[in-house]
Motif scaffolding. Structure first.
Motif, mmCIF file in Angstrom:
data_model
loop_
_atom_site.group_PDB
_atom_site.id
_atom_site.type_symbol
_atom_site.label_atom_id
_atom_site.label_comp_id
_atom_site.label_asym_id
_atom_site.label_seq_id
_atom_site.Cartn_x
_atom_site.Cartn_y
_atom_site.Cartn_z
ATOM 1 N N GLY A 119 -11.266 57.752 11.054
ATOM 2 C CA GLY A 119 -9.961 57.091 11.097
ATOM 3 C C GLY A 119 -9.172 57.655 12.362
ATOM 4 O O GLY A 119 -8.488 56.957 12.937
ATOM 5 N N ALA A 120 -9.366 58.921 12.788
ATOM 6 C CA ALA A 120 -8.836 59.476 14.134
ATOM 7 C C ALA A 120 -9.204 58.444 15.346
ATOM 8 O O ALA A 120 -8.543 58.310 16.117
ATOM 9 C CB ALA A 120 -9.175 60.924 14.207
ATOM 10 N N ALA A 121 -10.687 58.406 15.203
ATOM 11 C CA ALA A 121 -11.429 57.492 16.206
ATOM 12 C C ALA A 121 -10.661 56.250 16.388
ATOM 13 O O ALA A 121 -10.419 55.538 17.232
ATOM 14 C CB ALA A 121 -12.698 57.674 16.042
ATOM 15 N N GLN A 122 -10.496 55.523 15.250
ATOM 16 C CA GLN A 122 -10.080 54.152 15.235
ATOM 17 C C GLN A 122 -8.517 54.056 15.740
ATOM 18 O O GLN A 122 -8.134 53.301 16.652
ATOM 19 C CB GLN A 122 -9.951 53.855 14.026
ATOM 20 C CG GLN A 122 -11.115 53.021 13.307
ATOM 21 C CD GLN A 122 -10.951 52.499 11.893
ATOM 22 O OE1 GLN A 122 -10.456 53.334 10.857
ATOM 23 N NE2 GLN A 122 -11.450 51.129 11.657
ATOM 24 N N GLN A 123 -7.690 55.370 15.445
ATOM 25 C CA GLN A 123 -6.403 55.261 15.931
ATOM 26 C C GLN A 123 -6.364 55.573 17.310
ATOM 27 O O GLN A 123 -5.280 54.964 18.199
ATOM 28 C CB GLN A 123 -5.527 56.392 15.207
ATOM 29 C CG GLN A 123 -4.009 56.247 15.238
ATOM 30 C CD GLN A 123 -3.673 57.488 14.306
ATOM 31 O OE1 GLN A 123 -4.101 58.176 13.501
ATOM 32 N NE2 GLN A 123 -2.140 57.445 14.378
ATOM 33 N N GLN A 124 -7.231 56.451 18.094
ATOM 34 C CA GLN A 124 -7.088 56.704 19.312
ATOM 35 C C GLN A 124 -7.592 55.427 20.105
ATOM 36 O O GLN A 124 -6.914 55.296 21.234
ATOM 37 C CB GLN A 124 -8.380 58.137 19.515
ATOM 38 C CG GLN A 124 -8.026 58.291 21.186
ATOM 39 C CD GLN A 124 -9.190 59.522 21.372
ATOM 40 O OE1 GLN A 124 -9.758 60.118 20.411
ATOM 41 N NE2 GLN A 124 -9.227 59.823 22.476
ATOM 42 N N LEU A 125 -8.624 54.704 19.684
ATOM 43 C CA LEU A 125 -9.096 53.632 20.326
ATOM 44 C C LEU A 125 -7.732 52.476 20.363
ATOM 45 O O LEU A 125 -7.732 51.717 21.285
ATOM 46 C CB LEU A 125 -10.192 52.811 19.587
ATOM 47 C CG LEU A 125 -10.737 51.704 20.044
ATOM 48 C CD1 LEU A 125 -11.091 51.847 21.573
ATOM 49 C CD2 LEU A 125 -12.061 50.875 19.301
ATOM 50 N N GLN A 130 -3.614 49.758 23.535
ATOM 51 C CA GLN A 130 -2.216 49.412 23.283
ATOM 52 C C GLN A 130 -1.625 49.751 24.744
ATOM 53 O O GLN A 130 -0.685 49.005 25.120
ATOM 54 C CB GLN A 130 -1.780 49.843 22.328
ATOM 55 C CG GLN A 130 -0.301 49.292 21.689
ATOM 56 C CD GLN A 130 0.316 49.718 20.821
ATOM 57 O OE1 GLN A 130 -0.243 50.586 20.050
ATOM 58 N NE2 GLN A 130 1.447 49.297 20.118
ATOM 59 N N GLN A 131 -1.927 50.952 25.047
ATOM 60 C CA GLN A 131 -1.339 51.554 26.384
ATOM 61 C C GLN A 131 -1.590 50.533 27.654
ATOM 62 O O GLN A 131 -0.997 50.069 28.464
ATOM 63 C CB GLN A 131 -1.604 52.794 26.594
ATOM 64 C CG GLN A 131 -1.053 53.999 25.853
ATOM 65 C CD GLN A 131 -1.397 55.274 25.796
ATOM 66 O OE1 GLN A 131 -2.179 55.597 26.535
ATOM 67 N NE2 GLN A 131 -0.721 56.285 25.196
ATOM 68 N N GLU A 132 -3.149 50.416 27.485
ATOM 69 C CA GLU A 132 -3.683 49.579 28.792
ATOM 70 C C GLU A 132 -3.191 48.298 28.940
ATOM 71 O O GLU A 132 -2.501 47.746 29.979
ATOM 72 C CB GLU A 132 -5.213 49.441 28.504
ATOM 73 C CG GLU A 132 -6.011 50.576 29.067
ATOM 74 C CD GLU A 132 -7.526 50.429 28.800
ATOM 75 O OE1 GLU A 132 -7.899 49.400 29.341
ATOM 76 O OE2 GLU A 132 -8.185 51.603 28.484
#
Length: 202
Positions: A119-125, A130-132
Motif C-alpha cells: 500500500g505504501a509502495a503504491q502511494q509512493q509511486l 504526480q510530482q513529475e
C-alpha cells in the motif's frame, strides 16, 4: 460736462467689450461641446474555453499519454507483487486450518505487514508520478498563457478571458469564442517544434 459724458461712454464701451468677449468665449465652449465626439476605440475582446483547449491541445494529450505509459511501466512490477500477495492471502484460510493456530498467527502478521508495504509502495509511486507530471503540466500551462498573451497583442485584443473548469465568464456570445483558433495555432507551433526537440535529444 462733455468730458464726463465722454468718460462714461468710454467706460460703457469697455464694459460692453468685456461682456462681448465673455459671450464669445461661452459660445465657443458650447459649440465645442456640441461637436460630434471622436469615435471611441472599439474594445476587441474574446474568450478561450480552457477545458476544451487542454483536451484538444496535442502537447497536453502527449503529456497525458507519456505519464499513463510511465505509470503502467513502473506499476507493472508492483502489480505482479500485489497479485502474488492476493493469491497467498486467498490460500491462507485453508493453510491455517492445516498448519495450526501458531502458524496462522505468524503468517497472518506477515501478510498484514506485506499488505501495508505494498500500500505504501503504491502511494509512493502515485506521488512520484504526480510530482513529475505536475511540474511538466505547470510548465505547459505557463507556456500556453504566454502564447495567448502574445497572440492577444498581435491580434489587437484588449481582453482575452478564460472559461471552462476555472470559469471567469458567466455568459459570452459564441462569436467571441477563439478557442479553436488558439488550439490550431498551439498545435501548429508544437508540431513544428517537435522534430527539432527530438533531434536535440539524440
Amino acid at each position: 460736462m462733455k468730458s464726463k459724458i465722454h468718460e462714461y461712454q468710454k467706460r460703457n464701451i469697455k464694459n460692453m467689450s468685456k461682456k462681448a468677449l465673455v459671450i464669445i468665449a461661452l459660445s465657443i465652449t458650447v459649440l465645442s461641446c456640441n461637436k460630434p465626439a471622436t469615435a471611441v476605440k472599439e474594445v476587441k475582446t474574446a474568450y478561450v474555453d480552457t477545458s476544451v483547449l487542454m483536451k484538444e491541445y496535442t502537447e497536453a494529450k502527449d503529456l497525458e499519454a507519456k505519464y499513463k505509459a510511465k505509470s503502467e511501466e513502473k506499476g507493472r512490477q508492483l502489480d505482479a507483487e500485489i497479485a502474488r500477495f492476493k493469491q497467498e492471502a486467498a490460500g491462507f484460510q485453508a493453510q491455517a486450518q492445516a498448519n495450526g493456530q501458531a502458524w496462522a498467527q505468524q503468517k497472518g502478521a506477515e501478510l498484514q505487514k506485506r499488505e501495508q508495504q505494498l500500500g505504501a509502495a503504491q502511494q509512493q509511486l502515485a506521488q512520484e508520478l504526480q510530482q513529475e507530471s505536475g511540474k511538466e503540466m505547470d510548465s505547459l500551462v505557463s507556456g500556453v498563457k504566454k502564447f495567448i498573451k502574445t497572440y492577444g497583442k498581435e491580434k489587437g485584443y484588449s481582453y482575452i478571458y478564460g472559461t471552462g473548469d476555472a470559469a471567469s465568464i458567466l455568459y459570452a456570445e459564441d462569436k467571441y469564442d477563439i478557442t479553436k483558433e488558439i488550439i490550431k495555432e498551439l498545435n501548429d507551433k508544437y508540431k513544428s517544434a517537435t522534430p527539432k526537440e527530438a533531434e536535440a535529444k539524440k
